[in-house]
Write an enzyme that holds these catalytic residues in place. Structure first.
Site, mmCIF file in Angstrom:
data_model
loop_
_atom_site.group_PDB
_atom_site.id
_atom_site.type_symbol
_atom_site.label_atom_id
_atom_site.label_comp_id
_atom_site.label_asym_id
_atom_site.label_seq_id
_atom_site.Cartn_x
_atom_site.Cartn_y
_atom_site.Cartn_z
ATOM 1 N N ASN A 1 64.579 24.837 70.191
ATOM 2 C CA ASN A 1 63.230 24.636 69.671
ATOM 3 C C ASN A 1 62.925 24.077 68.526
ATOM 4 O O ASN A 1 62.551 22.946 68.455
ATOM 5 C CB ASN A 1 62.363 25.720 70.296
ATOM 6 C CG ASN A 1 60.905 25.521 70.565
ATOM 7 O OD1 ASN A 1 60.313 24.680 70.150
ATOM 8 N ND2 ASN A 1 60.286 26.258 71.587
ATOM 9 N N ASP A 2 62.759 24.912 67.698
ATOM 10 C CA ASP A 2 62.239 24.530 66.420
ATOM 11 C C ASP A 2 63.013 23.625 65.515
ATOM 12 O O ASP A 2 62.568 22.384 64.888
ATOM 13 C CB ASP A 2 62.001 25.792 65.422
ATOM 14 C CG ASP A 2 61.150 26.822 65.848
ATOM 15 O OD1 ASP A 2 60.112 26.447 66.518
ATOM 16 O OD2 ASP A 2 61.393 28.086 65.853
ATOM 17 N N VAL A 3 64.342 23.378 65.824
ATOM 18 C CA VAL A 3 65.364 22.674 65.153
ATOM 19 C C VAL A 3 65.212 21.032 65.806
ATOM 20 O O VAL A 3 65.635 20.226 65.296
ATOM 21 C CB VAL A 3 66.682 23.000 65.502
ATOM 22 C CG1 VAL A 3 66.938 24.518 64.534
ATOM 23 C CG2 VAL A 3 67.059 23.254 66.910
ATOM 24 N N TYR B 1 60.811 30.569 67.435
ATOM 25 C CA TYR B 1 60.920 31.577 66.382
ATOM 26 C C TYR B 1 59.767 31.384 65.421
ATOM 27 O O TYR B 1 59.046 32.378 64.799
ATOM 28 C CB TYR B 1 62.064 31.754 65.645
ATOM 29 C CG TYR B 1 63.359 32.616 66.808
ATOM 30 C CD1 TYR B 1 62.979 33.248 67.288
ATOM 31 C CD2 TYR B 1 64.648 31.973 66.210
ATOM 32 C CE1 TYR B 1 63.793 33.760 68.208
ATOM 33 C CE2 TYR B 1 65.472 32.474 67.120
ATOM 34 C CZ TYR B 1 65.297 33.327 67.994
ATOM 35 O OH TYR B 1 66.201 33.953 68.640
ATOM 36 N N ALA B 2 59.636 30.152 65.164
ATOM 37 C CA ALA B 2 58.551 29.848 63.947
ATOM 38 C C ALA B 2 57.099 29.877 64.483
ATOM 39 O O ALA B 2 56.218 29.947 63.812
ATOM 40 C CB ALA B 2 58.693 28.460 63.383
#
Length: 465
Positions: free
Chosen positions: A394-396, A434-435
């Site tokens: 996701n965030d990456v 997570y972010a």
């Protein structure tokens, strides 16, 4: 065994540990690195036993508790699923820190047993070493416990902050140095117990303000702390094996943490100082953000796109780990190769919940090492890629890291998935990572969302192929 002979064998074990780290730096040599590490630890344990000098009651106690601890460790390691590996690492770090505290307590209460002097008149150098080792060990223990609870979901993974938190941490840090000074000057036992208690509290306060997005860095940093704690106790015991091993773990963990911070565009000092200067969580802002329409697809759509592609890049993330989809993913890739499709794997440095998490999972599924590439090696290939298959990352992959200066992940190097002709994004829902921020990639015209469990969706795609 004589002291000189013990020192020689401890040096050999230290060399083997260095070779182990060297081997673990590459997937191709990681198995050999593990063998070096096992050999080094075996030598260290055997030499320690032989150094006891006689088969006394103490020797029997050591053997008894070694068997208990070794059996429990082996049982846990065999039973733990790969998805829970970060929690296991955090738990083991806590035990290393606690062991350092116990050894320091033993040395403080019975210094004559360690040739450090007598109670009330302990050697100054030894007192400084055991104080630092105990403090760092206590911080490692309580910090690792909080990391474990966050990773296990037993407490919120969101940053826990309160007014004046950083000032309080600073005051506690200063008080630890003052307590070490007072202890070394007056050798009053109350100072020693207060030092340990305050250090436990500091470890707790350092980790609670760190959010889930930074957990990979926290894991490697706590690993570093545990190494320095062991090295400090090694100086106290005048044990070269502990000093060498602790220094290796401490320095390698710190270097890895720096690399991880660089890969996430995080400040190294902000993370190790408990999120000092961290931006506020943006999850509430995203919760009220207007959702854009997304393209929803199914397994047949994905199978059609990939079967007719010339190149496919797989981007694994923690969602793959949760679903245990790595074996199904390997089977899907094999099917694609039979259709003449070129397939590669793209790994972000902080994908998953600990360094190398995705690499370990892919290795478990016997994915060839030469098909797995790090971010710097493969990022330019997305522009020429027909299909990017994002499975739980996701965030990456979030493009806002490059476009939104107000985003908490702005400046973080990401995988340029959005440059692919088509993006297949496997995810259970549109929930943030997570972010705690929305992923702009979900709403791109070239993105097809596949809402399902990662393993189930991959298996359905295999049928479609």
């Amino acid at each position: 065994m004589s002291a000189n002979l013990s020192a020689i064998f401890y040096l050999i074990s230290g060399i083997l540990f260095i070779l182990a780290l060297r081997g673990l730096s590459s997937p191709e040599t990681s198995r050999q690195g593990n063998y070096f590490g096992i050999a080094g630890m075996t030598i260290a344990i055997v030499v320690t036993f032989l150094s006891v000098g006689n088969f006394s009651v103490g020797f029997i106690y050591i053997l008894f508790f070694l068997l208990i601890g070794g059996s429990l460790g082996a049982f846990i390691a065999f039973r733990i699923p790969m998805t829970a590996m970060p929690e296991l690492v955090a738990g083991f770090h806590s035990l290393v820190g606690l062991a350092a505290v116990f050894v320091a307590i033993s040395a403080f209460l019975r210094p004559e047993a360690f040739n450090l002097g007598v109670v009330g008149d302990i050697k100054l150098a030894s007192l400084i070493e055991m104080s630092i080792g105990a403090a760092v060990g206590a911080i490692t223990f309580s910090g690792s416990v909080i990391a474990f609870l966050k990773l296990q979901g037993l407490m919120s993974g969101a940053p826990i902050t309160f007014k004046g938190q950083h000032i309080l941490n600073l005051l506690i840090g200063i008080s630890i140095f003052i307590l070490v000074y007072l202890l070394c000057n007056f050798q009053i036992s109350e100072y020693f117990w207060i030092l340990i208690t305050v250090s436990f509290i500091l470890g707790f306060l350092l980790i609670i303000p760190i959010g889930g997005a930074d957990m990979p860095v926290v894991i490697s940093m706590l690993n570093s702390y545990s190494g320095w704690a062991a090295a400090g106790i090694g100086f106290t015991l005048e044990n070269s094996a502990l000093i060498i091993t602790g220094a290796l773990v401490g320095s390698s963990g710190a270097i890895l943490s720096y690399i991880m911070c660089k890969g996430m565009n995080r400040s190294f000092f902000n993370v190790i100082l408990g999120g000092w200067g961290a931006t506020a969580d943006s999850s509430s802002e995203n919760a009220t953000r207007e959702k854009k329409p997304v393209k929803n697809g199914n397994a047949d759509d994905a199978a059609f796109l990939m079967k007719n592609a010339s190149s496919v890049i797989i981007v694994p993330g923690y969602g793959m780990a949760v679903a245990q989809a790595q074996h199904a993913l390997r089977e899907m890739v094999d099917a694609l190769k039979k259709n003449g499709v070129k397939v590669s794997y793209a790994i972000h440095p902080v994908a998953g919940r600990m360094p190398g998490h995705m690499n370990v999972l892919l290795a478990e599924a016997n994915v060839p090492y030469d098909e797995v590439f790090e971010l710097e090696e493969i990022n330019n290939d997305f522009a020429n890629c027909d299909v990017a298959y994002v499975i739980g990352a996701n965030d990456v992959t979030n493009p806002v890291a490059k476009s939104d200066p107000q985003s908490p992940i702005y400046g973080m190097p990401i995988l340029d998935v959005e440059k692919s002709k088509s993006v297949l994004f496997v995810k259970r829902s549109l929930s943030p990572g997570y972010a705690g921020i929305d992923n702009d990639l979900f709403y791109r015209d070239n993105t097809l969302m596949l809402f399902a469990d990662a393993k189930k969706m991959t298996e359905e795609i295999i049928k479609g192929l």
